[in-house]
Scaffold this active site. Sequence first.
Site, PDB file in Angstrom:
ATOM      1  N   ALA A  70      37.400  35.068  33.351  1.00 16.22           N
ATOM      2  CA  ALA A  70      38.704  34.929  34.361  1.00 16.22           C
ATOM      3  C   ALA A  70      38.499  33.640  35.114  1.00 16.22           C
ATOM      4  O   ALA A  70      37.343  33.110  35.364  1.00 16.22           O
ATOM      5  CB  ALA A  70      38.589  36.227  35.134  1.00 16.22           C
ATOM      6  N   ASP A  71      39.576  33.189  35.314  1.00 12.07           N
ATOM      7  CA  ASP A  71      39.597  32.319  36.344  1.00 12.07           C
ATOM      8  C   ASP A  71      40.763  32.353  37.494  1.00 12.07           C
ATOM      9  O   ASP A  71      41.763  32.746  37.148  1.00 12.07           O
ATOM     10  CB  ASP A  71      39.796  30.822  35.824  1.00 12.07           C
ATOM     11  CG  ASP A  71      39.402  29.707  36.708  1.00 12.07           C
ATOM     12  OD1 ASP A  71      38.331  29.230  36.961  1.00 12.07           O
ATOM     13  OD2 ASP A  71      40.371  28.962  37.422  1.00 12.07           O
TER      14      ASP A  71
END
EC number: 3.6.1.9
Length: 191
Positions: A70-71
């Site tokens: 994720a970011d």
Amino acid sequence: MPGSAPLILASASPRRLELLAQIGIVPDRVAPTDIDETRRKAESPRELALRLAREKAAACDAEGAFVLAADTVVALGQRNLEKAADETEAADFLRLLSGRAHQCITGVAVRAPSGQIVSRAVLARVKMKRLTEAEIAAYVASGDWKGKAGGYGIQGAAGGFVTAINGSYTAIVGLPLYETKSLLEGLGYRR
């Protein structure tokens, strides 16, 4: 289905590990990836969050496993507020966000053991109260801003600065749980 392939979390974020635990998912291993996170010309904050999540999932060396990456991007208009480099930048970010609404976009990507990658971007709108210089100084001195996009963490003391949220709280923290669980299950992951 017992015997699902192992799950690797491609993130060094302790918040993502804590969020997964809330829904009963404990990765078999944590293996952060190192990719170039530079924003490309004309890339929107949403596109950036999605691309980085996908690239992190692809870069993780975990053959035969599910990989979750994720970011999170904090954006004020088209300006990205990344992780503050130091106290001065953290204070500058808070001054920018003070009294305004901004977006938190978390891109989440899951790579199946087959190599297939699915992803989704989840957007939340956050409104902050007008902050005093004393509030900014106290928050920055606390160190809670370190390692957090936009220079603040809603799950800590900065939660007291937020007047409204429209969207996923867990996306703001760093991992949208509903979408993450849906992506994992859609690819066949079972706890």
